[in-house]
Design a protein around this motif. Structure first.
Motif, PDB file in Angstrom:
ATOM      1  N   LYS A 374      24.945 -53.542  -8.779  1.00 19.39           N
ATOM      2  CA  LYS A 374      23.530 -53.176  -8.832  1.00 19.39           C
ATOM      3  C   LYS A 374      22.786 -54.267  -9.615  1.00 19.39           C
ATOM      4  CE  LYS A 374      20.221 -49.792 -10.496  1.00 19.39           C
ATOM      5  NZ  LYS A 374      19.883 -48.415 -10.831  1.00 19.39           N
ATOM      6  N   ASP A 375      21.606 -54.593  -9.167  1.00 15.40           N
ATOM      7  CA  ASP A 375      20.810 -55.662  -9.791  1.00 15.40           C
ATOM      8  C   ASP A 375      20.138 -55.122 -11.058  1.00 15.40           C
ATOM      9  OD1 ASP A 375      19.746 -58.198 -10.009  1.00 15.40           O
ATOM     10  OD2 ASP A 375      17.985 -57.749  -8.772  1.00 15.40           O
ATOM     11  N   SER A 379      16.075 -54.933 -10.347  1.00 13.02           N
ATOM     12  CA  SER A 379      15.737 -54.169  -9.146  1.00 13.02           C
ATOM     13  C   SER A 379      16.899 -53.249  -8.799  1.00 13.02           C
ATOM     14  CB  SER A 379      15.484 -55.130  -7.978  1.00 13.02           C
ATOM     15  OG  SER A 379      16.726 -55.623  -7.508  1.00 13.02           O
ATOM     16  N   ASN A 380      16.764 -52.551  -7.685  1.00  8.51           N
ATOM     17  CA  ASN A 380      17.824 -51.670  -7.201  1.00  8.51           C
ATOM     18  C   ASN A 380      18.594 -52.295  -6.052  1.00  8.51           C
ATOM     19  OD1 ASN A 380      15.805 -50.112  -8.616  1.00  8.51           O
ATOM     20  ND2 ASN A 380      17.034 -48.347  -8.043  1.00  8.51           N
ATOM     21  N   ARG A 381      18.455 -53.620  -5.910  1.00  8.20           N
ATOM     22  CA  ARG A 381      19.129 -54.277  -4.789  1.00  8.20           C
ATOM     23  C   ARG A 381      20.651 -54.184  -4.929  1.00  8.20           C
ATOM     24  NH1 ARG A 381      17.075 -59.800  -5.796  1.00  8.20           N
ATOM     25  NH2 ARG A 381      18.455 -60.398  -4.085  1.00  8.20           N
ATOM     26  N   PRO A 384      22.971 -58.356  -5.119  1.00  8.37           N
ATOM     27  CA  PRO A 384      21.950 -59.421  -5.142  1.00  8.37           C
ATOM     28  C   PRO A 384      22.653 -60.765  -5.311  1.00  8.37           C
ATOM     29  CG  PRO A 384      22.052 -58.318  -7.268  1.00  8.37           C
ATOM     30  CD  PRO A 384      22.948 -57.540  -6.344  1.00  8.37           C
ATOM     31  N   ASP A 427      20.643 -59.998  -0.162  1.00 11.14           N
ATOM     32  CA  ASP A 427      21.354 -58.817  -0.652  1.00 11.14           C
ATOM     33  C   ASP A 427      21.718 -57.958   0.556  1.00 11.14           C
ATOM     34  OD1 ASP A 427      19.103 -57.050   0.027  1.00 11.14           O
ATOM     35  OD2 ASP A 427      18.093 -57.892  -1.718  1.00 11.14           O
ATOM     36  N   GLU A 430      17.720 -53.253  -0.221  1.00  9.91           N
ATOM     37  CA  GLU A 430      16.694 -53.287  -1.253  1.00  9.91           C
ATOM     38  C   GLU A 430      15.678 -52.220  -0.917  1.00  9.91           C
ATOM     39  OE1 GLU A 430      14.133 -56.637  -1.551  1.00  9.91           O
ATOM     40  OE2 GLU A 430      13.552 -56.591   0.549  1.00  9.91           O
ATOM     41  N   PRO A 434       9.476 -50.785  -4.632  1.00  9.95           N
ATOM     42  CA  PRO A 434      10.128 -50.419  -5.883  1.00  9.95           C
ATOM     43  C   PRO A 434       9.264 -49.552  -6.793  1.00  9.95           C
ATOM     44  CG  PRO A 434       9.860 -52.823  -5.702  1.00  9.95           C
ATOM     45  CD  PRO A 434       9.354 -52.213  -4.437  1.00  9.95           C
ATOM     46  N   SER A 450      18.311 -48.331  -1.107  1.00 10.88           N
ATOM     47  CA  SER A 450      18.758 -49.260  -2.140  1.00 10.88           C
ATOM     48  C   SER A 450      19.931 -48.629  -2.866  1.00 10.88           C
ATOM     49  CB  SER A 450      17.611 -49.546  -3.108  1.00 10.88           C
ATOM     50  OG  SER A 450      17.267 -48.370  -3.789  1.00 10.88           O
ATOM     51  N   THR A 458      19.295 -58.146   3.803  1.00  9.89           N
ATOM     52  CA  THR A 458      17.873 -58.453   3.728  1.00  9.89           C
ATOM     53  C   THR A 458      17.703 -59.954   3.928  1.00  9.89           C
ATOM     54  OG1 THR A 458      17.757 -56.783   1.981  1.00  9.89           O
ATOM     55  CG2 THR A 458      15.796 -58.158   2.326  1.00  9.89           C
TER      56      THR A 458
END
Ligand SMILES: *[C@@H]1O[C@H](CO)[C@@H](O)[C@H](O)[C@H]1NC(C)=O
Ligand SMILES: *[C@@H]1O[C@H](CO)[C@@H](O)[C@H](O)[C@H]1NC(C)=O
Ligand SMILES: *[C@@H]1O[C@H](CO)[C@@H](O)[C@H](O)[C@H]1NC(C)=O
Ligand SMILES: *[C@@H]1O[C@H](CO)[C@@H](O)[C@H](O)[C@H]1NC(C)=O
Ligand SMILES: *[C@@H]1O[C@H](CO)[C@@H](O)[C@H](O)[C@H]1NC(C)=O
Ligand SMILES: *[C@@H]1O[C@H](CO)[C@@H](O)[C@H](O)[C@H]1NC(C)=O
Ligand SMILES: *[C@@H]1O[C@H](CO)[C@@H](O)[C@H](O)[C@H]1NC(C)=O
Ligand SMILES: *[C@@H]1O[C@H](CO)[C@@H](O)[C@H](O)[C@H]1NC(C)=O
Ligand SMILES: *[C@@H]1O[C@H](CO)[C@@H](O)[C@H](O)[C@H]1NC(C)=O
Ligand SMILES: *[C@@H]1O[C@H](CO)[C@@H](O)[C@H](O)[C@H]1NC(C)=O
Ligand SMILES: *[C@@H]1O[C@H](CO)[C@@H](O)[C@H](O)[C@H]1NC(C)=O
Ligand SMILES: *[C@@H]1O[C@H](CO)[C@@H](O)[C@H](O)[C@H]1NC(C)=O
Length: 704
Positions: A374-375, A379-381, A384, A427, A430, A434, A450, A458
């Motif tokens: 998890k990023d 972020s929730n990517r 990543p 990734d 995503e 967000p 995500s 992506t």
């Protein structure tokens, strides 16, 4: 990992830790239970041990008391919501040490010297153990007056561990032959969904061993009721209350344990509690239109969570000795690079953060084991790519086989016929908006967008050079370090597509977004260098597979490009690297992508470039207190990750040490409360982005 006689010697020395414990490292937050994206708990006020937080800032109830001769002291959490006269006295925290696996604290509670060990295992060579989402809290004490005292211990967690929203939770307390544990779950779990970064579909656990030692009690009650019971008698009633559900903050339910020692001067062995947050299944995985769910890797060995808890709780002594071995290896590796403890301090946080961003899943129907990242902090990517690249050295060092399982989901997703871009994706999932999660957290975010859902690659054309370069560098680094060319063979055509994209785009990258600033620009020297290194990586990949024509082709392109790059990217006096082709000689950039050349042991660039930039950065350092910014155009933006990449490529040990020392000043400042962020302001060491993200401090050898 490499075990050596010297390391064993070192771990013996570690036992006789300095008598004079003078704390020099003061991070903004110390990791307490940091093992996965959803078991990620920090202490932000080290000297007071107030309530811990989830990495994103939500308060988590986690409390600890010691009762000595009838007086109760608090060594963790807080009791400011108690009515005045029954509040416990806060302990003085006299010493905190952070290692890759542990945060160790000494606290003074009246006549008792209490030692807390928060151990979050890092188990790179045992993936079943690595996948168990639990962490230990071990407590020992000894009286400072040498006398016996009547002693009881208490600890609880609240239901905040299952959600930052004030929803309704259900709980139970269960006892087996060897353990007693509390479990707490949302009344209405939302599969593969988060609120305020915490998952909405897991179960929180708090467990303790029913050893032959002192007598243990447990209880679930409103916090004030549990506290008052303990203050008054030092014991809990070990009966299930008739309540089994209510709102998280409605008469705040807590899940408590107590231990009664009677009259003692010291513990014979530590009291060990295990705290966990488990999700099963853990990842929703879409591949070629087919949606499956993947279970945590420990499910390959254990059929239910109760067995996991029993095994984890009973394994403390062994887990501690493995942790001590890993810590002293990292300490030795750090000492090889930079004298003193500063680099080890930073590696301690960075190693924990790199492992704390991962979930490891059991083989799906195709038999593949996958790691997901998890990023965290940004972020929730899912997976990543630039963050994987940033953390790559940690995984290569700990167990390079991990890198295969991290890259596999990215490769298989992009090998599917539905992925049509001719460059690598950024990734494999995503969230498109967000703000939805952070601004409207009370609404349920749609699943499948995500982490922990993998929706697919992506594509971002303005990161094509960046991510294609990253993928080729990582795939090669894995193959070389693990001695395993299986990924190269299975995905050769895909890798070639990306290399060909770089052949077209790397020398003059056009309209590409910076991963640091998000600015879109052309002709970035640092980006171009990554692309050219990626082309050379493809040549090495080809030659590992005996495809000599391809190897020859990509290597001749890379050599030709690097010649042009030098002419365009270097300042006219060849002393440093400009940010963009054609910039004036007073401009400079932190050319961190040059580290990939060192990592892969390439021979595209000659040593003089490395020594020139080393001298140049050495002079620049005197203008800054907290390390260099990423370039002269962004003169406050500092990056912990890229600073350490740059340091790893320098040719002079004292300059490297100086650069790391500047970074340490930031890592060891507690003017903010953000767990070791990767982006900060070099002007004053303040926080910018990337809280508790997968960091990276290279076990650098440099090019000396
Ligand atoms: C912050 O660090 C200083 C030492 O630099 C220390 O004295 C102080 O107690 C720390 N504050 C907290 C809240 O831990
Ligand atoms: C918490 O996460 C949100 C994104 O969900 C982010 O905007 C915010 O900055 C994070 N807070 C901290 C303290 O990391
Ligand atoms: C903390 O230290 C202060 C000053 O030395 C002392 O007065 C106080 O009793 C200590 N608190 C505890 C809980 O030991
Ligand atoms: C408390 O215990 C620790 C660990 O055994 C020891 O290093 C420290 O010196 C002790 N402190 C006091 C004040 O006795
Ligand atoms: C790395 O992990 C693999 C898979 O679990 C394991 O077989 C191997 O022994 C590990 N290697 C090291 C060096 O720990
Ligand atoms: C735990 O206890 C609850 C309530 O007493 C019970 O319903 C549940 O089945 C128990 N769980 C296990 C795993 O035994
Ligand atoms: C729980 O319910 C039983 C049966 O209704 C009752 O006898 C008992 O006193 C209750 N226990 C508590 C702690 O309220
Ligand atoms: C502990 O010692 C005190 C004083 O010696 C005594 O009054 C008390 O009963 C003892 N408690 C236990 C649990 O043995
Ligand atoms: C430290 O450096 C020596 C000499 O280069 C090397 O043999 C050893 O493996 C290194 N130790 C670690 C833990 O990296
Ligand atoms: C990747 O795709 C290519 C072309 O479709 C195919 O030949 C190859 O077998 C695929 N690799 C894997 C591991 O599925
Ligand atoms: C360094 O390279 C990255 C691509 O890896 C690029 O996004 C970034 O803008 C470059 N930084 C500088 C300071 O040139
Ligand atoms: C990139 O650099 C080349 C060579 O210096 C130049 O011809 C070209 O115009 C530049 N592209 C942009 C968009 O500035």
């Amino acid at each position: 990992m490499i075990f050596s006689a010297a390391l064993y010697l070192l771990s013996l020395l570690a036992v006789t830790r300095s008598q004079m414990q003078i704390q020099t490292f003061w991070p903004a937050a110390a990791p307490l239970a940091v093992h996965s994206p959803y078991l990620n708990v920090w202490q932000t006020a080290i000297s007071t041990n107030d309530y811990p937080i989830f990495w994103n800032g939500s308060v988590l109830g986690w409390v600890g008391f010691i009762r000595v001769d009838g007086s109760t002291y608090r060594w963790l959490g807080n009791n400011y919501d108690m009515s005045g006269s029954v509040g416990a006295v806060g302990c003085n925290v006299t010493f905190t040490e952070v290692t890759p696996t542990r945060t160790i604290q000494n606290v003074q509670a009246g006549p008792m010297n209490v030692t807390l060990t928060f151990l979050s295992p890092i188990e790179p060579s045992d993936w079943v153990k690595q996948s168990i989402p639990f962490s230990y809290l071990a407590v020992e004490f000894a009286s400072t007056d040498g006398k016996e005292h009547d002693v009881q211990l208490y600890s609880d967690i609240s239901a905040e561990w299952v959600s930052a929203n004030k929803e309704t939770v259900e709980w139970s307390s269960n006892q087996t032959d060897t353990v007693v544990y509390h479990s707490i779950v949302l009344e209405q779990p939302q599969p593969f969904t988060e609120a305020y970064q915490q998952a909405s579909d897991g179960t929180a656990y708090y467990a303790m061993s029913l050893g032959s030692g002192p007598s243990a009690g447990w209880q679930t009650c409103q916090n004030t009721v549990c506290y008052e019971t303990f203050y008054a008698s030092g014991a809990l009633n070990s009966k299930n209350s008739n309540d089994t559900y209510r709102g998280i903050t409605t008469d705040l339910p807590v899940f408590a344990f107590s231990v009664d020692f009677g009259n003692v001067s010291a513990t014979q062995s530590p009291v060990v509690w295990a705290v966990g947050y488990a999700r099963d299944p853990s990842i929703e995985y879409s591949l070629e239109e087919e949606v499956t769910t993947l279970r945590p890797y420990y499910s390959t060995q254990y059929s239910n969570i109760e067995d996991v808890i029993e095994a984890f709780v009973s394994d403390y002594d062994n887990a501690l000795s493995r942790a001590e071995t890993l810590d002293s290896q990292v300490q030795q590796a750090a000492a090889n690079v930079s004298s003193g403890s500063e680099y080890y301090n930073m590696l301690s946080l960075a190693t924990r953060q790199a492992f704390g961003a991962l979930d490891l899943t059991a083989p799906g129907s195709d038999g593949s084991i996958r790691f997901f990242m998890k990023d965290i902090g940004f972020s929730n990517r899912v997976n990543p790519v630039e963050s994987l690249y940033a953390a790559l050295p940690v995984y290569l060092y700990c167990n390079s086989s991990m890198v295969k399982s991290l890259l596999l989901p990215l490769l298989e997703q992009q090998n599917a016929s539905s992925y049509t871009s001719n460059y690598a994706a950024k990734d494999i999932g995503e969230i498109s908006n967000p703000q939805f999660v952070c601004v409207r957290p009370l609404l349920t975010a749609p699943s499948g967008t995500s982490y922990p859902s993998v929706s697919g690659p992506t594509a971002a054309s303005n990161e094509g050079v960046e991510q294609s370069g990253n993928m080729l560098i990582m795939v090669l680094a894995h193959a070389v370090n693990a001695g395993d060319s299986s990924l190269l063979g299975s995905y050769y055509a895909l890798l070639k597509t990306w290399a060909d994209y770089l052949v077209t785009n790397a020398l003059h990258p056009s309209n590409q977004a910076s991963v640091d600033t998000r600015d879109v620009a052309s002709n970035s020297t640092n980006l171009s260098l990554k692309g050219i290194i990626g082309i050379q990586a493809m040549s090495n990949i080809s030659s590992m597979l005996g495809k000599d024509d391809d190897a020859q082709h990509y290597s001749s392109v890379a050599s030709q490009y690097i010649g042009s790059w030098k002419a365009l990217a270097m300042s006219s006096d060849s002393s440093h690297i400009l940010p963009t082709y054609g910039d004036s000689s007073s401009d400079w950039s932190l050319s961190y992508n040059i580290y990939a050349h060192t990592l892969l042991d390439l021979h595209l660039l000659d040593d003089t470039i490395f020594s020139s930039i080393t001298s140049y950065y050495q002079e620049l350092l005197s203008n800054y207190a907290y390390g260099l910014p990423i370039d002269s155009d962004h003169d406050t933006l500092g990056s912990a990750v890229w600073t350490s990449f740059t340091a790893a490529a320098l040719t002079d040990a004292s300059t490297r040490q100086q650069m790391l020392s500047h970074l340490w000043k930031f890592a060891s400042s507690n003017t903010t409360t953000y767990p070791f962020p990767s982006r900060y302001a070099v002007s004053n060491g303040s926080y910018l982005h990337g809280t508790s993200g997968p960091g990276c401090f290279v076990c650098a050898v440099g090019t000396e």
